[in-house]
Design a protein around this motif. Sequence first.
Motif, PDB file in Angstrom:
ATOM      1  N   ASP A  33       7.515  -3.557  -1.814  1.00  0.00           N
ATOM      2  CA  ASP A  33       7.222  -4.982  -1.934  1.00  0.00           C
ATOM      3  C   ASP A  33       8.439  -5.811  -1.527  1.00  0.00           C
ATOM      4  O   ASP A  33       8.318  -6.822  -0.816  1.00  0.00           O
ATOM      5  N   THR A  93       1.784 -13.876   0.110  1.00  0.00           N
ATOM      6  CA  THR A  93       0.832 -13.004  -0.588  1.00  0.00           C
ATOM      7  C   THR A  93      -0.506 -13.701  -0.803  1.00  0.00           C
ATOM      8  O   THR A  93      -1.437 -13.095  -1.324  1.00  0.00           O
ATOM      9  N   GLN A 157       1.608  -2.715   5.418  1.00  0.00           N
ATOM     10  CA  GLN A 157       0.686  -1.577   5.479  1.00  0.00           C
ATOM     11  C   GLN A 157       1.181  -0.430   4.606  1.00  0.00           C
ATOM     12  O   GLN A 157       0.402   0.190   3.866  1.00  0.00           O
ATOM     13  N   ASN A 160       0.615  -1.383   0.956  1.00  0.00           N
ATOM     14  CA  ASN A 160      -0.806  -1.334   0.591  1.00  0.00           C
ATOM     15  C   ASN A 160      -1.316   0.091   0.445  1.00  0.00           C
ATOM     16  O   ASN A 160      -2.132   0.378  -0.437  1.00  0.00           O
ATOM     17  N   ARG A 164      -2.888   1.651  -3.071  1.00  0.00           N
ATOM     18  CA  ARG A 164      -4.260   2.145  -3.107  1.00  0.00           C
ATOM     19  C   ARG A 164      -4.366   3.651  -3.367  1.00  0.00           C
ATOM     20  O   ARG A 164      -5.443   4.145  -3.700  1.00  0.00           O
ATOM     21  N   LYS A 178      -1.162  -5.923  -6.783  1.00  0.00           N
ATOM     22  CA  LYS A 178      -2.289  -5.973  -5.857  1.00  0.00           C
ATOM     23  C   LYS A 178      -1.827  -5.766  -4.414  1.00  0.00           C
ATOM     24  O   LYS A 178      -0.648  -5.925  -4.106  1.00  0.00           O
ATOM     25  N   THR A 179      -2.773  -5.408  -3.561  1.00  0.00           N
ATOM     26  CA  THR A 179      -2.450  -5.276  -2.150  1.00  0.00           C
ATOM     27  C   THR A 179      -2.103  -6.645  -1.572  1.00  0.00           C
ATOM     28  O   THR A 179      -2.530  -7.678  -2.096  1.00  0.00           O
ATOM     29  N   ARG A 180      -1.328  -6.638  -0.506  1.00  0.00           N
ATOM     30  CA  ARG A 180      -0.917  -7.877   0.138  1.00  0.00           C
ATOM     31  C   ARG A 180      -1.765  -8.119   1.386  1.00  0.00           C
ATOM     32  O   ARG A 180      -2.083  -7.164   2.103  1.00  0.00           O
ATOM     33  N   ASN A 182      -2.384  -8.970   5.212  1.00  0.00           N
ATOM     34  CA  ASN A 182      -1.489  -8.767   6.332  1.00  0.00           C
ATOM     35  C   ASN A 182      -1.566  -9.924   7.307  1.00  0.00           C
ATOM     36  O   ASN A 182      -2.473 -10.747   7.263  1.00  0.00           O
TER      37      ASN A 182
END
Length: 204
Positions: A33, A93, A157, A160, A164, A178-180, A182
């Motif tokens: 991150d 984000t 990427q 993420n 996940r 949480k995922t970011r 792109n």
Amino acid sequence: MERMAKMWKKLLLVFTLAATLSGCGYNAMQAQDEAANAAWSEVLNQYQRRADLIPNLVKTVQGYAKHEKDVLTQVTEARARVGSIQMDAAAATDENKLKQFAAAQNQLGSALSRLLVVSENYPQLKADQSFRDLQAQLEGTENRIALARKRYIDSVQAYNVTVRSFPNNLTAMMFSLKTRPNFAVENEKAISAPPQVNFDQQGK
């Protein structure tokens, strides 16, 4: 003695928790991150470099192509829109803000392309050393933008994928990680093929 035993228990608990977090990807997610944040800062730096070139570029073109007011106005207004969007690492984000920023940068890029096309109609402008220097700087900046954007996309990427992946996703849920979103571009090939400046047409 009892106090010493309690202290050792606390230390053992801390080490166990640290080992658990490390084994479940928490440290990796934090590191990735931060890497994404650093990569985004470089993207902003390169876009700012491009924005800083525009006033001198517009002024130089205006000196030779006073009748091209529409194109000059489009570039100036597109630069103003870009400058009105605040995009620090936290804003990156937010998917909606990121889309707005990308759209504004794409509009500015298109306006600059039209400005360079217009310059082809003015041989004296193309021969002007200041204009040629600005074009060269712009080309170099576009290349740096493409590279910085590619690095940012890759870093997001990687983050993420970690978020996940099992069992990292359990840790992510526990800490609300949480995922970011792109940084999408209209034409992905633009990442590896930035605009080129052609000096071969000078004087024609």
